[in-house]
Scaffold this motif. Structure first.
Motif, PDB file in Angstrom:
ATOM      1  N   ILE A 293       7.300 -49.882  -5.323  1.00 56.36           N
ATOM      2  CA  ILE A 293       7.220 -49.364  -6.697  1.00 56.36           C
ATOM      3  C   ILE A 293       5.800 -48.903  -7.018  1.00 56.36           C
ATOM      4  CG2 ILE A 293       7.425 -50.016  -9.127  1.00 56.36           C
ATOM      5  CD1 ILE A 293       9.717 -51.866  -8.335  1.00 56.36           C
ATOM      6  N   ILE A 297       4.858 -45.025  -8.092  1.00 52.06           N
ATOM      7  CA  ILE A 297       4.177 -44.712  -9.351  1.00 52.06           C
ATOM      8  C   ILE A 297       2.818 -44.070  -9.084  1.00 52.06           C
ATOM      9  CG2 ILE A 297       3.170 -45.737 -11.429  1.00 52.06           C
ATOM     10  CD1 ILE A 297       5.367 -47.804 -11.394  1.00 52.06           C
ATOM     11  N   SER A 298       2.097 -44.557  -8.076  1.00 54.28           N
ATOM     12  CA  SER A 298       0.806 -43.954  -7.734  1.00 54.28           C
ATOM     13  C   SER A 298       0.978 -42.510  -7.294  1.00 54.28           C
ATOM     14  CB  SER A 298       0.127 -44.766  -6.622  1.00 54.28           C
ATOM     15  OG  SER A 298      -0.115 -46.091  -7.034  1.00 54.28           O
ATOM     16  N   VAL A 300       3.489 -40.398  -8.104  1.00 51.33           N
ATOM     17  CA  VAL A 300       3.890 -39.574  -9.248  1.00 51.33           C
ATOM     18  C   VAL A 300       2.703 -39.339 -10.188  1.00 51.33           C
ATOM     19  CG1 VAL A 300       5.379 -39.466 -11.277  1.00 51.33           C
ATOM     20  CG2 VAL A 300       6.286 -40.283  -9.092  1.00 51.33           C
ATOM     21  N   LEU A 301       1.915 -40.409 -10.448  1.00 48.72           N
ATOM     22  CA  LEU A 301       0.765 -40.263 -11.338  1.00 48.72           C
ATOM     23  C   LEU A 301      -0.259 -39.292 -10.748  1.00 48.72           C
ATOM     24  CD1 LEU A 301      -0.804 -41.102 -13.869  1.00 48.72           C
ATOM     25  CD2 LEU A 301      -1.683 -43.055 -12.561  1.00 48.72           C
ATOM     26  N   CYS A 323      -2.885 -47.524 -11.519  1.00 48.48           N
ATOM     27  CA  CYS A 323      -1.592 -48.201 -11.273  1.00 48.48           C
ATOM     28  C   CYS A 323      -1.821 -49.617 -10.783  1.00 48.48           C
ATOM     29  CB  CYS A 323      -0.786 -47.380 -10.277  1.00 48.48           C
ATOM     30  SG  CYS A 323       0.845 -48.091  -9.917  1.00 48.48           S
ATOM     31  N   ILE A 345       3.933 -42.150 -17.851  1.00 46.82           N
ATOM     32  CA  ILE A 345       3.687 -42.925 -16.629  1.00 46.82           C
ATOM     33  C   ILE A 345       2.809 -44.130 -16.941  1.00 46.82           C
ATOM     34  CG2 ILE A 345       2.635 -42.870 -14.346  1.00 46.82           C
ATOM     35  CD1 ILE A 345       3.430 -39.908 -14.181  1.00 46.82           C
ATOM     36  N   TYR A 346       1.805 -43.931 -17.821  1.00 43.12           N
ATOM     37  CA  TYR A 346       0.978 -45.074 -18.227  1.00 43.12           C
ATOM     38  C   TYR A 346       1.836 -46.163 -18.890  1.00 43.12           C
ATOM     39  CZ  TYR A 346      -3.330 -42.462 -17.327  1.00 43.12           C
ATOM     40  OH  TYR A 346      -4.356 -41.778 -16.738  1.00 43.12           O
ATOM     41  N   GLN A 348       4.974 -46.813 -18.297  1.00 39.92           N
ATOM     42  CA  GLN A 348       5.706 -47.503 -17.231  1.00 39.92           C
ATOM     43  C   GLN A 348       4.817 -48.520 -16.523  1.00 39.92           C
ATOM     44  OE1 GLN A 348       7.188 -44.258 -14.801  1.00 39.92           O
ATOM     45  NE2 GLN A 348       9.230 -44.402 -15.742  1.00 39.92           N
ATOM     46  N   ILE A 349       3.556 -48.163 -16.317  1.00 44.81           N
ATOM     47  CA  ILE A 349       2.631 -49.103 -15.677  1.00 44.81           C
ATOM     48  C   ILE A 349       2.443 -50.331 -16.544  1.00 44.81           C
ATOM     49  CG2 ILE A 349       0.253 -49.404 -14.925  1.00 44.81           C
ATOM     50  CD1 ILE A 349       0.228 -46.466 -14.121  1.00 44.81           C
TER      51      ILE A 349
END
Length: 570
Positions: A293, A297-298, A300-301, A323, A345-346, A348-349
């Motif tokens: 995960i 996320i990294s 995508v960000l 992340c 995205i932030y 989600q983190i």
């Protein structure tokens, strides 16, 4: 008169062993017959009766009948035709020639006597006979046959119903809960389900227990091999130490009184060390999923930032600084006027960081208050591979492992103790350093004892047994007159549930004997603060990262000076 009758009984035995031939050979009497031999003995000892006892299928009496009127030299020729001779005719001829009553005791004796002799003659023939009584002391009884004799009871009564205070010799052996010897209210008590059996047998049969080889104390008894030897050499009648028969032969043993399983008695699995709590929360698939995960996320960000003109470093595509910090619950720097996608995205983190940190703290707190156990040992191979040793008494080890060749590969896991009392003290102290092999009857005592513990220390592993259903019996003489009565009582006490009852009260017998105390031997689960060793993995991880940090720093400095030198040379 008694001597004359005994000699007449001996004469019958001599005839059966062909004594006539022996006498004839010694004196070289060619025409010396059997009747001549009997007449010579009669003149010498003046016996009054003559009794022959034989089996119906035997042919010796017919041979004697042929030899009565024939010399010894011709006897061998007569024996060939002796099968058709009448045995009753031999008795008649013997009575006529000897002039005394003669009786033939066989399956046909009763009908024969009724048909050919009067009642008065029968009284003369069997007027006197002997019996004996072994209890309490051996005595020879002289009886006379009378018409009303049977009205007073059997001629040969059953003596084993009442032993009349007979001293039954025995030897003590074994361990609790089979035998528990102690003094209570000034009397010596034989407790345990084996001790209760013997005392009940003595009470029922009216005998007195006698110990020709006294035990040194109430807790020190002779080993099993000495118990069997004392029975075999006739020192005692019975051994109270239950023993497994050699080669599965119950000759010299009673009916099995106890059936046991020899199984592993292992300590309760210890708690996982506290320093492993930091790692086992993210064990296996959970740890891999968390890293996946963070990687997604990294990626995508980094792509979103690159799309909006903020090209990240190549390393951020795999693990982005924001992340990683956000997932660990730390603060991180955001870009100003971030687009909607980046802000999402932030968010989600933030959510992922809250979920991971709260879950981690919850699991960590649970483990700290109620630590999980280490994996159990599921087979003898697991015990062999572990650091635990099976602590066994030397004779038990030899007895159990020598009977099966497939068990000898597990001998490295056994630690043998030759001192029996040291072995008992270690086992009875619930020393969790070792694993033990115990019978199921001993487990009943330990199970009751652990009920007073805060937490149990040991458990019985019925899935790890060397042997199942081992029959144990009392050693006795091979032809003991008490064998039948002992076997009957074993069956009766088992059927009525007395053996099970005696096994249950063995725990109270141990308390009365002072060998068992209500003491909690378990560990106390008390609160204690965190110590340095509890952070063992944390310190190891910190040390590794510090080494990596220094290595990277030195590498960067070396690369920097190298580039600077090349620039200067140009």
């Amino acid at each position: 008169m008694q001597g004359t009758q005994l000699r007449s009984y001996t004469l019958a035995l001599l005839l059966i062993t062909n004594a006539v031939r022996v006498v004839a050979a010694q004196f070289d009497l060619a025409n010396y017959t059997l009747i001549n031999f009997l007449q010579d003995v009669q003149r010498q000892d003046n016996f009054e009766q003559l009794v022959f006892a034989h089996n119906r299928n035997a042919t010796e009496i017919a041979t004697f009948g042929a030899a009565m009127k024939v010399g010894v030299e011709s006897e061998l020729h007569v024996i060939k035709d002796s099968r058709n001779m009448d045995e009753s005719q031999f008795i008649r001829d013997a009575m006529v020639d000897l002039g005394i009553p003669v009786i033939l005791l066989s399956e046909l004796s009763k009908d024969f006597l009724k048909q050919h002799f009067s009642a008065a003659l029968m009284v003369v023939v069997t007027a006197r006979f002997f019996s004996y009584n072994h209890f309490p002391d051996f005595t020879l009884e002289h009886k006379s046959f009378r018409p009303d004799l049977l009205h007073h009871g059997p001629i040969y009564p059953q003596r084993l119903g009442d032993l009349q205070g007979y001293k039954l010799s025995f030897i003590m052996g074994g361990s609790d809960p089979r035998l528990i010897v102690y003094n209570y209210n000034g009397a010596r008590i034989l407790g345990g389900f084996a001790g209760h059996f013997l005392t009940t047998f003595a009470s029922k049969r009216n005998c007195t227990l006698y110990e020709p080889l006294p035990a040194p104390s109430n807790t020190r008894f002779a080993p099993a091999r000495d118990l069997i030897a004392a029975v075999r050499n006739g020192t005692v009648e019975i051994s109270i130490g239950l023993t497994f028969p050699q080669r599965l032969s119950f000759d010299g043993f009673t009916y099995p009184y106890e059936h046991v399983n020899w199984c592993v008695w292992s300590p309760i699995e210890p708690d996982i060390p506290n320093y492993e709590f930091f790692w086992i929360v993210f064990e296996g698939l959970t740890f891999v999923l968390t890293l996946a995960i963070i990687f997604v996320i990294s990626l995508v960000l980094s792509c979103a930032l690159w799309q909006h003109g903020k090209k990240p470093d190549t390393l951020h595509f795999f693990i982005h600084d924001a992340c990683l910090r956000g997932v660990l619950g730390q603060s991180f720097r955001e870009i100003q006027r971030a687009p909607f996608v980046v802000r999402f995205i932030y968010l989600q983190i933030y959510a992922l960081g809250i979920l991971l940190t709260t879950s981690y703290n919850a699991y960590f707190a649970t483990y700290w208050t109620s630590a999980p156990k280490q994996p159990p040992l599921r087979s003898f191979d697991d015990i062999l591979a572990s650091s635990k040793k099976v602590y066994m008494f030397a004779p038990e080890y030899k007895e159990l492992f020598d009977r099966a060749e497939d068990l000898r590969k597990y001998t490295p896991m056994v630690q043998v103790e030759s001192d029996y009392h040291r072995y008992l003290s270690t086992r009875n102290a619930f020393d969790t350093k070792y694993i033990y092999m115990i019978p199921t009857t001993k487990w009943n005592i330990f199970r009751e004892q652990q009920k007073i513990f805060t937490t149990p220390l040991f458990r019985m592993r019925h899935d790890l047994c060397l042997y199942h259903n081992i029959p144990l019996g009392f050693p006795i003489h091979s032809n003991s007159i008490f064998a039948q009565k002992l076997n009957e009582m074993i069956l009766e006490t088992t059927e009525f549930g007395l053996v099970e009852y005696w096994s249950q009260i063995s725990f109270m017998d141990l308390i009365r004997a002072g060998r068992l105390k209500f003491v909690d031997l378990s560990r106390k689960n008390e609160f204690r603060p965190m110590k340095v060793e509890d952070l063992k993995l944390v310190w190891i991880g910190l040390g590794v990262m510090c080494v990596a940090m220094v290595f990277v720093f030195l590498t960067e400095r070396c690369c920097y000076y190298r580039r600077k030198r090349k620039t200067t040379e140009r």
